[in-house]
Design a protein around this motif. Structure first.
Motif, PDB file in Angstrom:
ATOM      1  N   ILE A   1       0.810  -1.219   0.000  1.00 52.24           N
ATOM      2  CA  ILE A   1       0.000   0.000   0.000  1.00 52.24           C
ATOM      3  C   ILE A   1       0.844   1.270   0.000  1.00 52.24           C
ATOM      4  O   ILE A   1       0.297   2.364  -0.156  1.00 52.24           O
ATOM      5  CB  ILE A   1      -1.003   0.014   1.180  1.00 52.24           C
ATOM      6  N   ARG A   2       2.157   1.174   0.176  1.00 56.62           N
ATOM      7  CA  ARG A   2       3.029   2.354   0.134  1.00 56.62           C
ATOM      8  C   ARG A   2       4.416   1.906  -0.287  1.00 56.62           C
ATOM      9  O   ARG A   2       4.919   0.896   0.197  1.00 56.62           O
ATOM     10  CB  ARG A   2       3.100   3.021   1.495  1.00 56.62           C
ATOM     11  N   MET A   3       5.028   2.673  -1.191  1.00 58.64           N
ATOM     12  CA  MET A   3       6.384   2.363  -1.617  1.00 58.64           C
ATOM     13  C   MET A   3       7.239   3.612  -1.547  1.00 58.64           C
ATOM     14  O   MET A   3       6.780   4.707  -1.843  1.00 58.64           O
ATOM     15  CB  MET A   3       6.402   1.818  -3.040  1.00 58.64           C
ATOM     16  N   GLY A   4       8.467   3.446  -1.147  1.00 56.74           N
ATOM     17  CA  GLY A   4       9.444   4.514  -1.039  1.00 56.74           C
ATOM     18  C   GLY A   4      10.705   3.880  -0.492  1.00 56.74           C
ATOM     19  O   GLY A   4      11.031   2.741  -0.826  1.00 56.74           O
ATOM     20  N   ALA A   5      11.393   4.574   0.408  1.00 58.14           N
ATOM     21  CA  ALA A   5      12.541   3.972   1.081  1.00 58.14           C
ATOM     22  C   ALA A   5      12.051   2.835   1.970  1.00 58.14           C
ATOM     23  O   ALA A   5      12.726   1.825   2.151  1.00 58.14           O
ATOM     24  CB  ALA A   5      13.275   5.006   1.913  1.00 58.14           C
ATOM     25  N   ASP A   6      10.829   3.003   2.511  1.00 60.11           N
ATOM     26  CA  ASP A   6      10.161   1.963   3.292  1.00 60.11           C
ATOM     27  C   ASP A   6       8.959   1.470   2.496  1.00 60.11           C
ATOM     28  O   ASP A   6       8.416   2.188   1.669  1.00 60.11           O
ATOM     29  CB  ASP A   6       9.662   2.519   4.625  1.00 60.11           C
ATOM     30  N   ILE A   7       8.548   0.244   2.769  1.00 61.24           N
ATOM     31  CA  ILE A   7       7.383  -0.323   2.094  1.00 61.24           C
ATOM     32  C   ILE A   7       6.377  -0.718   3.157  1.00 61.24           C
ATOM     33  O   ILE A   7       6.713  -1.392   4.129  1.00 61.24           O
ATOM     34  CB  ILE A   7       7.787  -1.538   1.239  1.00 61.24           C
ATOM     35  N   ARG A   8       5.126  -0.264   2.977  1.00 62.96           N
ATOM     36  CA  ARG A   8       4.045  -0.628   3.903  1.00 62.96           C
ATOM     37  C   ARG A   8       3.181  -1.680   3.228  1.00 62.96           C
ATOM     38  O   ARG A   8       2.778  -1.514   2.077  1.00 62.96           O
ATOM     39  CB  ARG A   8       3.194   0.579   4.282  1.00 62.96           C
ATOM     40  N   ILE A   9       2.942  -2.771   3.957  1.00 65.81           N
ATOM     41  CA  ILE A   9       2.094  -3.844   3.453  1.00 65.81           C
ATOM     42  C   ILE A   9       0.927  -4.040   4.404  1.00 65.81           C
ATOM     43  O   ILE A   9       1.034  -3.770   5.602  1.00 65.81           O
ATOM     44  CB  ILE A   9       2.886  -5.163   3.272  1.00 65.81           C
ATOM     45  N   LYS A  10      -0.202  -4.498   3.853  1.00 68.97           N
ATOM     46  CA  LYS A  10      -1.420  -4.678   4.631  1.00 68.97           C
ATOM     47  C   LYS A  10      -1.888  -6.119   4.476  1.00 68.97           C
ATOM     48  O   LYS A  10      -1.985  -6.623   3.350  1.00 68.97           O
ATOM     49  CB  LYS A  10      -2.490  -3.715   4.120  1.00 68.97           C
ATOM     50  N   CYS A  11      -2.171  -6.777   5.598  1.00 71.98           N
ATOM     51  CA  CYS A  11      -2.625  -8.167   5.587  1.00 71.98           C
ATOM     52  C   CYS A  11      -4.003  -8.240   4.927  1.00 71.98           C
ATOM     53  O   CYS A  11      -4.900  -7.471   5.265  1.00 71.98           O
ATOM     54  CB  CYS A  11      -2.684  -8.708   7.005  1.00 71.98           C
TER      55      CYS A  11
END
Length: 65
Positions: free
Chosen positions: A28-38
């Protein structure tokens, strides 16, 4: 090592399943960090890009354009 390719809204499988029992995560978000959602319970986690690449097993579903 081969670079794994992934994009926003892809469904990925991680090496370890989430405690809720599902092993499908949406990016759900990409950049230096990546956010993932179950996909099972909706819990989200943010990981540094290199750590995410190590823990990701494969892309299950590609994002629809």
């Amino acid at each position: 090592m081969q670079d794994k390719e992934f994009e926003m809204n892809d469904i990925v499988e991680m090496k370890k399943p989430h405690p809720c029992g599902k092993n499908a995560w949406r990016i759900i978000r990409m950049g230096a960090d990546i956010r993932i959602k179950c996909e099972g319970c909706g819990h989200s986690v943010m990981l540094p890009r290199n750590e995410f690449a190590k823990k990701m097993k494969k892309v299950i579903g590609k994002a629809e354009i």
